[in-house]
Scaffold this active site. Structure first.
Site, PDB file in Angstrom:
ATOM      1  N   ASP A  61       0.762  -1.214  -0.021  1.00 44.23           N
ATOM      2  CA  ASP A  61      -0.085   0.074   0.123  1.00 44.23           C
ATOM      3  C   ASP A  61       0.676   1.406  -0.156  1.00 44.23           C
ATOM      4  O   ASP A  61       1.194   1.812   1.035  1.00 44.23           O
ATOM      5  CB  ASP A  61      -0.750   0.133   1.327  1.00 44.23           C
ATOM      6  CG  ASP A  61      -1.862   1.013   1.323  1.00 44.23           C
ATOM      7  OD1 ASP A  61      -2.214   1.673   0.300  1.00 44.23           O
ATOM      8  OD2 ASP A  61      -2.592   1.329   2.452  1.00 44.23           O
ATOM      9  N   LYS A  63       0.608   3.560  -2.512  1.00 37.84           N
ATOM     10  CA  LYS A  63      -0.179   4.884  -2.793  1.00 37.84           C
ATOM     11  C   LYS A  63       0.532   6.050  -3.734  1.00 37.84           C
ATOM     12  O   LYS A  63       0.930   7.182  -3.268  1.00 37.84           O
ATOM     13  CB  LYS A  63      -0.735   5.840  -1.834  1.00 37.84           C
ATOM     14  CG  LYS A  63      -1.926   4.825  -0.696  1.00 37.84           C
ATOM     15  CD  LYS A  63      -2.567   5.887   0.133  1.00 37.84           C
ATOM     16  CE  LYS A  63      -3.385   5.101   0.905  1.00 37.84           C
ATOM     17  NZ  LYS A  63      -2.542   4.163   1.930  1.00 37.84           N
ATOM     18  N   ASP A  66       3.485  10.297  -8.874  1.00 43.72           N
ATOM     19  CA  ASP A  66       4.765  11.095  -9.183  1.00 43.72           C
ATOM     20  C   ASP A  66       4.446  11.203 -10.675  1.00 43.72           C
ATOM     21  O   ASP A  66       3.707  10.968 -11.441  1.00 43.72           O
ATOM     22  CB  ASP A  66       6.001  10.253  -8.915  1.00 43.72           C
ATOM     23  CG  ASP A  66       7.242  11.134  -8.526  1.00 43.72           C
ATOM     24  OD1 ASP A  66       7.310  12.166  -9.292  1.00 43.72           O
ATOM     25  OD2 ASP A  66       7.742  10.957  -7.320  1.00 43.72           O
TER      26      ASP A  66
END
Length: 230
Positions: A61, A63, A66
């Site tokens: 996890d 997330k 970019d």
């Protein structure tokens, strides 16, 4: 269906040693674990790799969000780690970059829509004009268009999201709380059975198990409830 394939226990604990103890305590009752920021920054990424090699399924996890090149490079390395699921924020460009990078692998990419700790006022404060449900549905449609493996959302939106995703994409729901348990900082919650009936494919449960006096017993009770709904 085996409920153990649908329950993801969040290893949201301070140290790798505590995580390893919890995994040992839960034994064969739990096959799938989530590793997020808290554990990742204290050796959790190495633990994730080791657990995957030992046969456990790992939901990483992270997330991610970019520029496209950075997303692609990160996803390529995560594929090599043997992870089962990976989260990134459900922004169309980021999702497309991740899908392209993961092509040909078994990694299930999940778009994070709206955190279950957020409500409509939180979104308004963050500058969004849509309410939580509307934004979740928008992100779900964008994830499907990008070729993602699924999304992460509250079980409260699961039924409406399932209608958009169709039967095959993963619909992973945190904010799961057994009846009578403390909601903590979660605002959009459901019980395990309610979530599965609403259309969730996988349930992420952390504190109701990790902070229970008897984690194994707590996990078994949640699995039993899930099994009745499958």
């Amino acid at each position: 269906m085996d409920a153990r394939d649908r329950l993801i226990v969040g290893l949201d604990v301070p140290t790798v040693a505590q995580a390893e103890t919890l995994v040992s305590t839960l034994g064969d009752d739990v096959l799938f674990y989530k590793i997020g920021y808290q554990l990742a920054f204290t050796g959790g990424l190495e633990l994730a790799r080791d657990m995957a090699q030992s046969g456990k399924k790992i939901f990483l996890d992270m997330k991610l969000l970019d520029i496209d090149n950075t997303i692609a490079s990160a996803v390529e390395n995560i594929v090599k780690m043997g992870m089962t699921m990976l989260t990134l924020h459900a922004y169309p460009k980021a999702m497309q970059a991740a899908v392209d990078a993961a092509k040909g692998s078994d990694l299930c990419l999940l778009g994070v829509t709206v955190l279950t700790s957020m409500d409509n006022q939180d979104l308004l404060d963050a500058g969004y004009s849509q309410d939580a449900k509307s934004l979740v549905l928008t992100r779900a449609a964008q994830a499907k268009a990008a070729g993602m493996g699924g999304i992460v959302c509250s079980a409260q939106e699961a039924s409406a999201v399932r209608a958009i995703l169709g039967p095959d994409m993963a619909l992973v729901t945190p904010g799961i709380r057994p009846a009578g348990s403390d909601n903590g900082d979660q605002k959009r919650v459901m019980t395990p059975a309610q979530a599965l009936i609403a259309g969730s494919s996988h349930l992420v449960v952390a504190r109701p198990i990790t902070q229970a006096q008897e984690p194994k017993t707590a996990a078994q009770a949640i699995l039993a409830e899930m099994q009745t709904a499958l």
